[in-house]
Structures are given as structure tokens and as C-alpha cells.
Design an enzyme around this catalytic site. Structure first.
Site, mmCIF file in Angstrom:
data_model
loop_
_atom_site.group_PDB
_atom_site.id
_atom_site.type_symbol
_atom_site.label_atom_id
_atom_site.label_comp_id
_atom_site.label_asym_id
_atom_site.label_seq_id
_atom_site.Cartn_x
_atom_site.Cartn_y
_atom_site.Cartn_z
ATOM 1 N N CYS A 82 1.107 -1.153 -0.131
ATOM 2 C CA CYS A 82 0.022 0.037 0.059
ATOM 3 C C CYS A 82 0.942 1.176 0.002
ATOM 4 C CB CYS A 82 -0.989 -0.084 1.031
ATOM 5 S SG CYS A 82 -2.256 1.099 0.784
ATOM 6 N N HIS A 191 -3.724 -4.665 -0.792
ATOM 7 C CA HIS A 191 -3.369 -5.425 0.617
ATOM 8 C C HIS A 191 -3.540 -6.789 0.291
ATOM 9 C CE1 HIS A 191 -3.122 -2.094 3.138
ATOM 10 N NE2 HIS A 191 -3.936 -1.284 2.587
ATOM 11 N N GLU A 193 -2.632 -9.105 2.335
ATOM 12 C CA GLU A 193 -3.384 -9.620 3.784
ATOM 13 C C GLU A 193 -4.611 -9.531 3.867
ATOM 14 O OE1 GLU A 193 -2.538 -5.156 4.923
ATOM 15 O OE2 GLU A 193 -1.650 -6.724 3.443
#
Length: 211
Positions: A82, A191, A193
Site C-alpha cells: 500500500c 493489501h 493480507e
């Protein structure tokens, strides 16, 4: 043996989810800003949420820019996420204020030219042929949350022996850079994750590059 990954701890939010996602795909993870933990890890992850200028201040406060540069110069893998991607570029312009970035790549981070900002949610990407990050997940969707991005890529390769970086694009009101793979330095605007199975697969692909 599990690859050893340090997630850079410099005050950025949402670091724990990156730690958990990396552990989930088999990494041994340390959360630290200690120079030894940064330099000795098999891989370094530079997360980032919020404003470009705030992230740069945080990185400077723990002298991380020097250690990131040392790793890249020594061909030691680094992954930015990011705003961790954005700060790898020359500069960011937010609310009319220009902030110098780390400058690994040419380009300026600017507000997206879309009617609806932030760009929040799932989107497709267009990785180049031969991408290692996106191997097997070229057609998947990834989770984005951002109002700014790099919308132009202007990278001159002066040396014939130099391999040009691989750039992955996405679109929200116009094209923007979704990921870059450049030798030891990789970064994603989205992202991983927060991107479910596709994000986990991307992190696994990155772990495989750690050697």
C-alpha cells in the site's frame, strides 16, 4: 526451514494483519525496527497505511530508509504494501503538498482521477508475462483501499544488462500502478493480507523468491 521475514515496525497501523498473513503462509515473522532484524531477515516487509508524508516521517524516525536501501543494494528482498509501495517512488503530492519519497523508482503519487475516491474494494489487475508475484493468480481480484496512486510509469533503462522492472496495472477512473517487481524490490498497492486466498498465494509466491 521457514523463511525469516521482518515486518518493519515504525508506527504504521494495521501491521498485525500483515504479520498474521505471513505466518499463515509459513513464514517465521519478527515485528521490529532493529537494524539487525531488518538486515539479517530473508525478507523485509514495509507496510503502510494513511498519508504518504506520515509514513515517510515514521520511516525516517527509525532510520529505516537507510536499511531499506542497504537491503536493495545487496539484492536482499523487500516487499512494500500500500503506502509501502507509494514511498518507493520519488514523491507524493497530497493536498497540494509535495513530500520526497525514497526514490527507488521515478514517478509521483497523486490523487486518483476517479469520481469516487477512495478506491475501496476488490479489483482485477493486469500483470505482465513472466511475473513471479502473480504466477498462477493472474486473473484473481485483490483488495484495495487508497485515494492516491502512481498513474504514469517513466523508467529509462540505460544499461543493456539491466532488466526493466515488471509493472502490474489496475484501473479506477484511469490506469494506476498496482504492483512493481524490480529485482529484490517488489511492492503492491493493494493489501495482500486482506485479499483472501489470492493474497495468500501472492505472499507465498514472494516467499519463494527469498531463496
Amino acid at each position: 526451514m521457514a523463511p525469516k521475514v521482518t515486518v518493519l515496525d515504525y508506527g504504521s497501523g494495521n501491521i498485525r494483519s500483515a504479520v498474521r498473513a505471513l505466518e499463515h503462509v509459513g513464514a517465521e515473522v519478527t515485528l521490529s525496527h532493529d537494524s539487525r532484524a531488518i538486515l539479517e531477515a530473508d525478507g523485509l516487509v514495509v507496510p503502510g497505511v494513511g498519508a504518504f508524508a506520515t509514513v515517510m516521517e515514521g520511516l525516517k524516525s527509525v532510520d529505516a530508509i537507510r536499511w531499506i536501501g542497504r537491503r536493495v543494494a545487496g539484492s536482499r528482498p523487500v516487499l512494500g504494501i500500500c503506502v509501502g509501495l507509494q514511498v518507493m517512488f520519488e514523491a507524493g503530492v497530497e493536498h497540494g503538498v509535495r513530500t520526497e519519497g525514497i526514490g527507488e523508482w521515478p514517478g509521483t503519487v497523486e490523487r486518483l482521477a476517479a469520481e469516487v475516491v477512495p478506491h475501496m474494494g476488490w479489483n482485477t489487475v493486469q500483470p505482465p508475462e513472466g511475473s513471479r508475484l502473480f504466477a498462477g493468480i493472474e486473473d484473481e481480484r485483490f483488495y484495495f483501499v487508497h485515494s492516491y496512486g502512481v498513474q504514469h510509469w517513466d523508467f529509462d533503462v540505460n544499461q543493456p544488462a539491466m532488466t526493466p522492472p515488471m509493472v502490474t496495472w489496475s484501473d479506477h477512473g484511469g490506469p494506476f500502478i498496482a504492483a512493481v517487481e524490480n529485482g529484490p524490490l517488489s511492492a503492491t498497492q493493494f493489501h495482500p493480507e486482506k485479499s483472501g486466498d489470492a493474497g495468500a498465494a501472492l505472499l507465498q509466491n514472494w516467499l519463494r523468491t527469498l531463496g
